[in-house]
Design an enzyme around this catalytic site. Sequence first.
Site, PDB file in Angstrom:
ATOM      1  N   ARG A 132       0.856  -1.187   0.000  1.00 18.33           N
ATOM      2  CA  ARG A 132       0.000   0.000   0.000  1.00 18.33           C
ATOM      3  C   ARG A 132       0.891   1.235   0.000  1.00 18.33           C
ATOM      4  NH1 ARG A 132      -2.418   0.442   6.184  1.00 18.33           N
ATOM      5  NH2 ARG A 132      -0.478   0.015   7.268  1.00 18.33           N
ATOM      6  N   GLU A 171      -2.654   8.230   6.932  1.00 18.39           N
ATOM      7  CA  GLU A 171      -1.296   8.308   7.476  1.00 18.39           C
ATOM      8  C   GLU A 171      -0.283   8.806   6.434  1.00 18.39           C
ATOM      9  OE1 GLU A 171      -0.482   4.488   9.319  1.00 18.39           O
ATOM     10  OE2 GLU A 171      -1.432   5.183  11.163  1.00 18.39           O
ATOM     11  N   CYS A 178      11.721  10.548  -7.374  1.00 23.81           N
ATOM     12  CA  CYS A 178      11.675  10.419  -8.835  1.00 23.81           C
ATOM     13  C   CYS A 178      11.957  11.771  -9.509  1.00 23.81           C
ATOM     14  CB  CYS A 178      10.315   9.879  -9.274  1.00 23.81           C
ATOM     15  SG  CYS A 178       8.980  11.077  -9.129  1.00 23.81           S
ATOM     16  N   GLU A 324      -7.269   5.810  15.505  1.00 26.73           N
ATOM     17  CA  GLU A 324      -6.888   4.396  15.542  1.00 26.73           C
ATOM     18  C   GLU A 324      -6.098   4.093  16.803  1.00 26.73           C
ATOM     19  OE1 GLU A 324      -4.789   2.783  12.204  1.00 26.73           O
ATOM     20  OE2 GLU A 324      -5.826   4.102  10.802  1.00 26.73           O
ATOM     21  N   GLU A 372      -2.473  -7.848   7.481  1.00 25.01           N
ATOM     22  CA  GLU A 372      -2.783  -7.552   8.879  1.00 25.01           C
ATOM     23  C   GLU A 372      -3.739  -8.577   9.502  1.00 25.01           C
ATOM     24  OE1 GLU A 372      -1.819  -2.857   9.074  1.00 25.01           O
ATOM     25  OE2 GLU A 372      -3.819  -3.392   8.369  1.00 25.01           O
ATOM     26  N   HIS A 375      -3.572  -8.886  13.284  1.00 27.16           N
ATOM     27  CA  HIS A 375      -3.720  -7.659  14.078  1.00 27.16           C
ATOM     28  C   HIS A 375      -5.029  -7.776  14.851  1.00 27.16           C
ATOM     29  CE1 HIS A 375      -4.148  -3.387  15.022  1.00 27.16           C
ATOM     30  NE2 HIS A 375      -2.955  -3.145  14.485  1.00 27.16           N
TER      31      HIS A 375
END
Length: 684
Positions: A132, A171, A178, A324, A372, A375
């Site tokens: 991601r 986040e 680049c 979170e 995850e 988790h």
Amino acid sequence: MASLDNAAARAVETFQPGPGMHTLTAGRGLLFGGDYNPEQWPEHVWAEDVELMRAAGVNLVTVGVFSWARIEPEQGKRDFAWLDRVLDLMSEAGIAVDLATPTASPPPWLGHRRPQTLPVDESGHRLWYGSRNQFCPSSPVYRERALALVADLATRYAGHPALALWHVGNEYGQICHCDESAKAFRTWLKDRYGDLDTLNDAWGTTFWSQRYSDWAEIITPRRAPSMINPSQQLDWRRFCSDALLAHFRAERDVLRARTPDTPITTNFMGLFKPVDYWSWADEEDIVSNDHYPDPSDPLAPARAALTHDLMRGLAKGRPWLLMEQSTSAVNWRPHNPPKPPGRLRLESLQAVARGADGLCYFQWRASRFGAERFHSAMLPHAGPDTRLHAEVRAHGRELRELASVAGQPVPARVAMVFDWPNWWALEERGRPSDRLNATDQLFCYYLPFWERGVSVDLVPPSADLRGYSLVVVPNLFLISDEDAAALSGYVRGGGVLVVGPFSGIVDQRAHVRTGRFPAPLRDVLGASGEEHRPADGPVRCRWTTGTEFAAHTWTELVAAEGAETMAEFAEGGPAVLRHRSGQGVAWYVATMPEPDALGELATRALADAGVHGVLPDLPRGVEAVRRGDVLFLLNHGTDTVRVPLPHAATDLLTGSAADGELTLSPQEVAALVNPSPTGNRVRS
Ligand code: GLA
């Protein structure tokens, strides 16, 4: 119960909750919920989700954070039907939706067709999809595709009764080297410096033959054979934070144009180095944060308190949202013990005590697949009939007892200064010691105030300090002339200031300020130095009262120039100095004292400032913080303790009365209010 002093009482009276958070908590009380990823589950599971959410008191879910590939399965196509059903379900259940723009994780088709949207690391290697966060913040193609999707999302759900909050991206923290990023960096530099001569001066390019003769020669600081120019690095970090902010703003503006009454947030990550949150916080309606205390870290409660205070500072004292946290173990540390029973509640209530109006988790239902899958979640793989889910439900229910806390401020008379560009500049390679770090210094200075039940506001160097009785600067290696003048003026006007070592050393270009250090603070501190002397092993010091203490890592050769020496190095020379300047007092600490000695310093500075903790005689491990008219007491220790109370009080969480003393078992929390003679709650 200790009555609020005047300054704190004034803060409570004049405080206005921000309209953003207020629109969410009005009629709901504190928010409770988590990330909800229904796209990972067949639809029949959704009905059970909603039923269990209602039973747990969930009133807010974050939906769609990683749903780009589901909404836009092929370039230009849209599939909103599933999301329509999710939002309708939520609205029927009375659960508000924090709808995410799903732009943190572009689908594989984008990277496959347009590899120039993918980020490049400092070695020049492209990073690929399959995980991601794979986008270049400066990519025009990424920007165009993201904004097109955001526009359609906002148009579709504008006015939907479930839509309560926008969650932009996730986040933010991407860094890309680049060619497109280099081009954007050059544009940013042209804006900042205007011409190449000014840039060459700012970067000190006469050193190591780095002079630029053409803008086209300037690149991002890619991997190089030796140390990179620190001024270039500093500007690069500024640019990276600004480039992400530019993207955030672009999405935000698309949302705002279509849904002007829906507040907008993006989830921060506490003391996260790549992004200067002071420059971001004013750009959103609600400050929100993700925080994952390490259950194996005995200092985790104090670190959490510091992070929560930072969020309150970023929110300018208004309520913020814990977007979170985890109910139990995470899966991204190398070894992940679960949280012991009761910890989830303790940590969540700690955030409430420190100004959070919402307590959300990653995530509602534990994933079966993906990175995850191990988790923890609000609803574990083992289902609702579990110890963990029972705790979640009980916590959701009890938060209703605290509904009146929503919108209340946390008054503080102590400010602690923290700054991102300083963090970046201090921790560049090539300094006297890499053992002196910005966040470690911040935490060392924060800890004794936390232990003493003294609330602290985190502020940027440019903050208006007039409302504070004590200002602590753990480190400002980089300081502007204006900020140094403001600190000096603050002291002359009657404030008390504490300055940690290696402060006032460089300007905003990271050029050393010549002369005795800390040059711009020399007058106010009544002291100056000539040598930084990193130390191996413990450093023996002595207060002038005779008590010895140890320091470590860092010493300076300084001389008093009007200041009183309060502690000396055993080998000679001042270690801690105190200077009366104008109406105020300035302390300078030329070393890194051990925690007890920093505690002693905090006690003395607090006495100078006339500030005391919310309760005297706080047992070790007990956190005490006042929010509005509620005194929160949280036992982070392993022993049952007795906390002396100056007045009778009622615990909002249990309804029980306490008089003279309160017994708190480990992980127990009390939320105390003064009872009136009739037994009703009164405001202090
Ligand atoms: C972050 C992310 C979430 C999830 C959690 C796991 O906070 O925003 O998507 O990965 O970490 O702890």
